[in-house]
Enzyme design. Structure first.
Site, short mmCIF file in Angstrom:
data_model
loop_
_atom_site.label_atom_id
_atom_site.label_comp_id
_atom_site.label_asym_id
_atom_site.label_seq_id
_atom_site.Cartn_x
_atom_site.Cartn_y
_atom_site.Cartn_z
N ASN A 198 -19.31 -26.11 -16.70
CA ASN A 198 -19.01 -24.97 -15.68
C ASN A 198 -17.52 -25.09 -15.36
O ASN A 198 -16.96 -24.07 -14.73
CB ASN A 198 -20.12 -24.54 -14.46
CG ASN A 198 -20.23 -25.66 -13.82
OD1 ASN A 198 -19.77 -26.89 -14.09
ND2 ASN A 198 -21.11 -25.76 -12.61
N GLU B 38 -21.68 -36.07 -9.31
CA GLU B 38 -22.00 -35.10 -8.77
C GLU B 38 -23.07 -34.41 -9.58
O GLU B 38 -22.63 -34.09 -10.70
CB GLU B 38 -20.82 -34.01 -8.33
CG GLU B 38 -21.26 -32.90 -7.74
CD GLU B 38 -20.32 -31.66 -8.18
OE1 GLU B 38 -19.26 -31.79 -8.35
OE2 GLU B 38 -20.91 -30.35 -7.87
N ARG C 256 -17.43 -26.28 -2.59
CA ARG C 256 -16.95 -27.49 -2.98
C ARG C 256 -15.58 -27.43 -2.31
O ARG C 256 -15.26 -28.45 -1.36
CB ARG C 256 -16.70 -28.05 -4.36
CG ARG C 256 -15.90 -29.24 -4.64
CD ARG C 256 -16.19 -29.53 -6.04
NE ARG C 256 -15.98 -28.52 -7.07
CZ ARG C 256 -14.96 -28.41 -7.89
NH1 ARG C 256 -14.18 -29.25 -8.12
NH2 ARG C 256 -14.95 -27.43 -8.59
N CYS D 240 -22.96 -26.08 -8.91
CA CYS D 240 -24.13 -26.98 -8.39
C CYS D 240 -24.07 -26.57 -6.99
O CYS D 240 -25.15 -26.72 -6.44
CB CYS D 240 -23.82 -28.26 -8.75
SG CYS D 240 -22.10 -28.57 -8.35
O1 G3H Z 1 -20.46 -27.07 -10.10
C1 G3H Z 1 -20.08 -27.64 -9.47
C2 G3H Z 1 -18.79 -27.45 -8.73
O2 G3H Z 1 -18.52 -28.84 -7.99
C3 G3H Z 1 -19.10 -26.48 -7.67
O3 G3H Z 1 -17.64 -26.24 -7.17
O4 G3H Z 1 -18.12 -24.95 -5.10
O5 G3H Z 1 -15.88 -24.88 -6.25
O6 G3H Z 1 -18.07 -23.65 -7.35
P1 G3H Z 1 -17.28 -24.85 -6.58
#
Ligand code: G3H
Length: 556
Positions: free
Chosen positions: A228, A324, A511, A358
């Site tokens: 992703n 993670e 994140r 996530c």
């Molecule tokens: O999918 C896992 C990523 O660490 C989420 O990152 O919150 O920037 O979409 P994000």
């Protein structure tokens, strides 16, 4: 409720941009409307002309300055400072999630090729550790500038191989370049500092021992990012590893490999020493264990599925791990919350990239007295989401694979059978799933606990804030959570009680910014990320003790 649906085939806007194919990698971009750099329009144009290069429709991939990453129609692996085709003669298909067809092919490395990548990394790391810190930073600044200058072809790869909306794809590349720059700056700051201790502060000692501690590299860091964020979650591992003096072996996800290969080529163009970086594409069922248990691995930074992460951690032999994994991020809405803001955040946090994050909102826990109003506000916004191809920046795009779409369908059908209320009709076309809010979810339903990684959000009605916290803490996951309330006191009570790596107050889980610490508890991961924590995780403390023949009070 009906969603606005865009036609599921890119409209033909390609002709006037066909000439752009020849300038892949150039920072010249036509200027169009509200897209000042013209990047998005370029990507759309080129994507619309899919097939103009025949066969796989490679578009900008492997063109211009990226020519050397491609051999025929197969993307190469990177080792010893060169792009190579595997002697296996085999390739792995990268499917376009929008149509299920093979979009790209990547070479399938052999065991011997993977082994050689580690050997070169080991050797190159010894020299890299001696490169001055400010020089290491210079290489990273250069890589960041090259990456940013080539955001168009890389974003196009993201659109084609993981179906990320075009605008978000460009954002991912730019965010990654910014992350590299910040990492270099932070590395200069924190790696230039150590610690100094004297011995006579501990009972029974005189001042005849002077202790220096410093941060030294771990060695070879194995980086495994997920589909992703194949670019951003590669550089969030590579950057800290390199500034700290480590070598890197990158194993990109197969869906996302071509974006990662182009990103790696930007590091190649920045002139990093041969062997220090490699990028190996492998068939995981054959070589996954070999890669992760290789004796030359000194650190594994992995982002991906829970079961894979747990399996790697069981086999890791005293190797430091940063992981993670999944999340079931709870979104608690208390009865005094600003419901309009909460609804907006459920949409943004739950449906961005079709929920394939996530940190996506994975369960809404709403107090009974406000649940009806909240659900109707969310539903009104779900009705406005656009559904269709990533090329047109639709809000809801196809999920990454058939398997993923089937899994999501299974969760929704289980909830429906057990009495949940689907606020929208179930609709699926290939991997494209229309967004659904699943109301009145009960604990016996799978969707109350499992992570859909799709555009599906369950709502559980709770009597008290304690009930919401209890549900959140009973999950196997503990990545992030959030609470919406206008009471600072209640916000802090929830933050104290919620057992997750991060608690967001009055905003959806996320994140970034990328220098914020980011971590999960329970099955959501090991170790902490974020730029500073990742650098610190990729070094070990080295202590040197100077033993003096007599006490010295010069340094205190
Ligand atoms: O999918 C896992 C990523 O660490 C989420 O990152 O919150 O920037 O979409 P994000």
């Amino acid at each position: 409720m009906t969603q606005r649906t865009r036609p599921f085939s890119p409209k033909n806007a390609g002709d006037r941009f066909l000439g752009f194919l020849g300038c892949a990698g150039s920072i010249f971009l036509p200027r169009v409307g509200s897209d000042p750099s013209g990047t998005l329009e370029c990507i759309r144009g080129v994507l619309s002309s899919c097939g103009c290069d025949g066969g796989l429709g490679l578009g900008l991939a492997g063109q211009g300055p990226f020519k050397s990453v491609l051999d025929g129609d197969v993307f190469c692996y990177y080792a010893d400072g060169e792009w190579k085709t595997s002697s296996s003669g085999k390739s792995l298909a990268v499917l376009n999630p929008s149509n299920g067809k093979t979009q790209y092919k990547v070479t399938a490395c052999t065991r011997d090729e993977v082994n050689k990548a580690f050997q070169s990394a080991k050797k190159a790391q010894k020299e890299w550790a001696k490169v001055p810190l400010c020089k290491r930073a210079e290489y990273l600044y250069k890589a960041a500038a090259i990456l940013k200058a080539h955001k168009t072809p890389i974003a196009e790869c993201l659109v084609r191989e993981v179906a990320k909306p075009a605008k978000d794809s460009v954002t991912e590349v730019v965010r990654s370049a910014d992350l590299i720059v910040y990492t270099a700056e932070e590395g200069i700051r924190i790696l230039s500092q150590g610690n100094f201790l004297v011995s006579d502060s501990f009972p029974g000692n005189d001042r005849n021992k002077l202790c220096f501690t410093s941060k030294v590299p771990l060695g070879v860091v194995l980086c495994i990012p997920p589909f992703n964020y194949p670019v951003n979650l590669s550089v969030s591992k590579l950057g800290p590893a390199l500034i700290a003096g480590n070598a890197v072996v990158l194993k990109p996800p197969t869906q996302g490999a071509v974006s990662a290969i182009h990103m790696m080529h930007c590091f190649h163009l920045a002139g990093f020493p041969k062997g220090l970086l490699s990028c190996v594409t492998i068939k995981v069922s054959e070589l996954g264990d070999y890669l992760t248990t290789h004796p030359m691995v000194n650190c594994i930074s992995f982002t991906g599925g829970c079961e894979t992460g747990i399996s790697i951690s069981r086999k890791a032999n005293m190797v430091p791990l940063q992981m993670e994994l999944g999340g079931k991020d709870a979104f608690i809405v208390l009865d005094d919350a600003d419901l309009e803001a909460a609804a907006t955040n459920v949409i943004k946090g739950g449906f961005a990239f079709s929920g394939q994050r996530c940190t996506a909102v994975k369960v809404v826990l709403a107090q009974e007295s406000i649940a009806d109003t909240l659900v109707s506000k969310i539903n009104a916004k779900v009705g406005k989401l656009t559904v269709g191809p990533p090329e047109q920046d639709c809000d809801i795009v196809p999920v990454v694979s058939d398997a993923s779409a089937n899994f999501i369908e299974g969760l929704v059908s289980d909830a429906k059978q057990k009495g949940a209320k689907l606020c929208q009709d179930w609709k699926r076309q290939g991997n494209l799933i229309w967004p659904i809010l699943v109301d009145k979810v009960k604990p016996e339903m799978r969707i109350a606990w499992e992570e859909p990684f799709g555009p599906i959000i369950p709502v559980i009605r709770i009597k008290t804030q304690e009930e919401g916290i209890k549900h959140c803490n009973a999950s196997r996951y503990g990545l992030q959570g959030c609470v919406f309330t206008q009471s600072l006191d209640r916000a802090m009570q929830v933050s104290d009680a919620m057992e997750t790596g991060t608690v967001q107050i009055n905003a959806a889980p996320a994140r970034g910014p990328d220098h914020f610490p980011f971590q999960g508890v329970r099955d959501s991961g090991i170790g902490s990320q974020g730029i500073t924590n990742s650098i610190n995780m990729m070094v070990k403390i080295k202590t040197t003790v100077m033993n003096l023949p007599s006490n010295s009070y010069t340094m205190a």
